[in-house]
Write a protein that holds these residues in place. Structure first.
Motif, short mmCIF file in Angstrom:
data_model
loop_
_atom_site.label_atom_id
_atom_site.label_comp_id
_atom_site.label_asym_id
_atom_site.label_seq_id
_atom_site.Cartn_x
_atom_site.Cartn_y
_atom_site.Cartn_z
N SER A 1 13.63 66.40 64.65
CA SER A 1 13.11 65.87 65.91
C SER A 1 13.26 66.90 67.03
CB SER A 1 13.87 64.60 66.31
OG SER A 1 15.25 64.87 66.44
N LEU A 2 13.89 68.01 66.73
CA LEU A 2 14.09 69.05 67.74
C LEU A 2 12.91 70.00 67.76
CD1 LEU A 2 17.84 69.90 67.02
CD2 LEU A 2 16.94 68.45 68.84
N PRO A 3 12.57 70.55 68.94
CA PRO A 3 11.50 71.54 69.01
C PRO A 3 11.96 72.84 68.37
CG PRO A 3 12.60 71.37 71.11
CD PRO A 3 13.16 70.28 70.25
N PRO A 4 11.01 73.72 67.96
CA PRO A 4 11.41 74.99 67.36
C PRO A 4 12.31 75.78 68.31
CG PRO A 4 9.05 74.63 67.15
CD PRO A 4 9.57 73.57 68.07
N SER A 5 13.42 76.26 67.78
CA SER A 5 14.36 77.02 68.62
C SER A 5 14.02 78.50 68.66
CB SER A 5 15.79 76.82 68.07
OG SER A 5 15.86 77.27 66.73
N ASP A 6 13.20 78.96 67.75
CA ASP A 6 12.86 80.38 67.67
C ASP A 6 11.77 80.71 68.68
OD1 ASP A 6 11.95 82.94 66.96
OD2 ASP A 6 12.67 82.64 64.91
N ARG A 7 12.10 81.54 69.68
CA ARG A 7 11.14 81.86 70.72
C ARG A 7 9.94 82.64 70.18
NH1 ARG A 7 15.69 84.86 71.51
NH2 ARG A 7 15.54 87.15 71.54
N TRP A 8 10.15 83.37 69.05
CA TRP A 8 9.03 84.13 68.50
C TRP A 8 8.02 83.21 67.84
CZ3 TRP A 8 9.53 87.68 71.43
CH2 TRP A 8 10.75 88.29 71.68
N GLY B 1 3.98 70.87 63.98
CA GLY B 1 5.09 70.28 64.72
C GLY B 1 5.35 68.83 64.32
N LYS B 2 4.28 68.13 63.90
CA LYS B 2 4.43 66.72 63.52
C LYS B 2 4.97 66.56 62.10
CE LYS B 2 0.70 65.24 66.60
NZ LYS B 2 -0.68 64.69 66.69
N VAL B 3 4.54 67.44 61.20
CA VAL B 3 5.01 67.36 59.82
C VAL B 3 6.33 68.12 59.72
CG1 VAL B 3 4.45 67.79 57.40
CG2 VAL B 3 2.64 67.26 59.03
N SER B 4 7.37 67.52 60.21
CA SER B 4 8.67 68.18 60.28
C SER B 4 9.77 67.16 60.08
CB SER B 4 8.85 68.88 61.63
OG SER B 4 10.15 69.38 61.75
N ASP B 5 10.85 67.62 59.48
CA ASP B 5 11.99 66.74 59.26
C ASP B 5 12.93 66.72 60.46
OD1 ASP B 5 12.34 65.07 57.19
OD2 ASP B 5 13.34 66.47 55.85
N PRO C 1 15.45 86.16 57.50
CA PRO C 1 14.63 85.87 56.31
C PRO C 1 14.63 84.40 55.88
CG PRO C 1 15.97 87.84 55.98
CD PRO C 1 16.47 87.18 57.23
N LYS C 2 15.53 83.60 56.43
CA LYS C 2 15.59 82.18 56.06
C LYS C 2 15.02 81.29 57.16
CE LYS C 2 19.38 82.52 52.76
NZ LYS C 2 20.68 81.95 52.31
N ASN C 3 14.22 81.86 58.03
CA ASN C 3 13.59 81.09 59.10
C ASN C 3 12.39 80.33 58.53
OD1 ASN C 3 12.18 80.17 61.38
ND2 ASN C 3 12.84 81.91 62.61
N THR C 4 12.62 79.11 58.09
CA THR C 4 11.57 78.32 57.43
C THR C 4 10.37 78.11 58.34
OG1 THR C 4 13.24 77.13 56.13
CG2 THR C 4 11.06 76.11 56.33
N GLU C 5 10.63 77.80 59.60
CA GLU C 5 9.54 77.53 60.53
C GLU C 5 8.66 78.75 60.72
OE1 GLU C 5 7.61 74.65 62.97
OE2 GLU C 5 9.28 74.47 61.58
N ALA C 6 9.27 79.93 60.79
CA ALA C 6 8.50 81.16 60.96
C ALA C 6 7.67 81.47 59.72
CB ALA C 6 9.43 82.33 61.27
N TRP C 7 8.25 81.29 58.53
CA TRP C 7 7.49 81.52 57.30
C TRP C 7 6.31 80.56 57.20
CZ3 TRP C 7 7.61 85.74 54.74
CH2 TRP C 7 8.79 86.46 54.52
N LEU C 8 6.54 79.29 57.57
CA LEU C 8 5.48 78.30 57.50
C LEU C 8 4.37 78.62 58.49
CD1 LEU C 8 4.33 75.67 56.41
CD2 LEU C 8 5.78 74.42 58.01
N ALA C 9 4.75 78.97 59.72
CA ALA C 9 3.75 79.33 60.72
C ALA C 9 2.97 80.57 60.29
CB ALA C 9 4.44 79.58 62.07
N MET C 10 3.65 81.51 59.63
CA MET C 10 2.97 82.70 59.14
C MET C 10 1.95 82.35 58.07
SD MET C 10 4.48 86.14 57.27
CE MET C 10 5.47 86.65 58.67
#
Length: 221
Positions: A79-86, A73-77, A114-123
């Protein structure tokens, strides 16, 4: 009556997540497993007939599990929280050491987008943690998909570098972090943690090589 209430609450929670929040079907099994595990834990530990006895909570999960989620969450470009509930649900599983279940939920998220960067990174992070720090082909694929989805995002190279370092691929980690640091804005909140990680890695490599800087082709200390 207590057991009836517990089961009803579990069923209601599953229906709410699966149908009201519209969880992807690929994540239903992980969600159900988490609820069943909660019921099993209640069955083995609960004593509803005993009087209450307040007690300080004990740490049950390694702090590293939550630390990885917080660090992402800190290493992010943004300032908004993740919008994807999953991603939020998967983060909750990962914080409790349920890395395999977290990756399964995230698979549903990337199938839907397929372009959900945050989900791919978390995975990628979940798969590395699930493999006890080993960078598996599946985790590498997830990190690369995260980078392709958003080439300017600092998260994918930062955490792929961390996974490289944990797997002994130090030269690749150093290259990724050096390149990322060169293009990092001076006021980026993740610049200082990145510089600190890179400094520690270079000090480690210098110590392993007897005080001489590592060669550009070195992949192990």
């Amino acid at each position: 009556m207590t057991w009836v209430l517990v089961v009803v609450l579990a069923v209601v929670a599953f229906i709410g997540i699966a149908f009201v929040l519209k969880a992807p079907r690929s994540g239903w099994e992980a969600i159900a497993a988490a609820l069943v595990l909660g019921i099993a834990g209640y069955a083995s530990q609960a004593s509803p007939g005993l009087p209450a006895a307040p007690k300080a909570a004990s740490e049950q999960v390694s702090k590293d599990a939550a630390a990885m989620v917080d660090a992402r969450g800190k290493v992010s470009d943004s300032s908004l929280p993740p919008s994807d509930r999953w991603v939020v649900i998967a983060d909750g599983l990962a914080r409790n050491g349920r890395y395999g279940d977290a990756a399964e939920v995230l698979r549903g998220a990337v199938n839907a987008d397929p372009k959900n960067t945050e989900a791919w990174l978390a995975m990628g992070n979940a798969l590395v943690s699930h493999a006890d720090g080993l960078l598996t082909p599946a985790a590498l694929y997830a990190f690369r998909k995260a980078a392709l989805s958003d080439p300017d995002a600092p998260g994918p190279p930062f955490f792929l570098g961390l996974a490289f370092a944990q797997s002994g691929r130090y030269a690749e980690a150093r290259q990724l972090w050096s390149d990322l640091l060169e293009r990092a804005p001076e006021d980026a909140p993740w610049r200082a943690p990145l510089a600190d990680q890179l400094s520690k890695l270079e000090a480690f490599l210098a110590g392993q090589s007897g005080g001489q800087g590592p060669s550009s082709g070195q992949s192990t200390p």
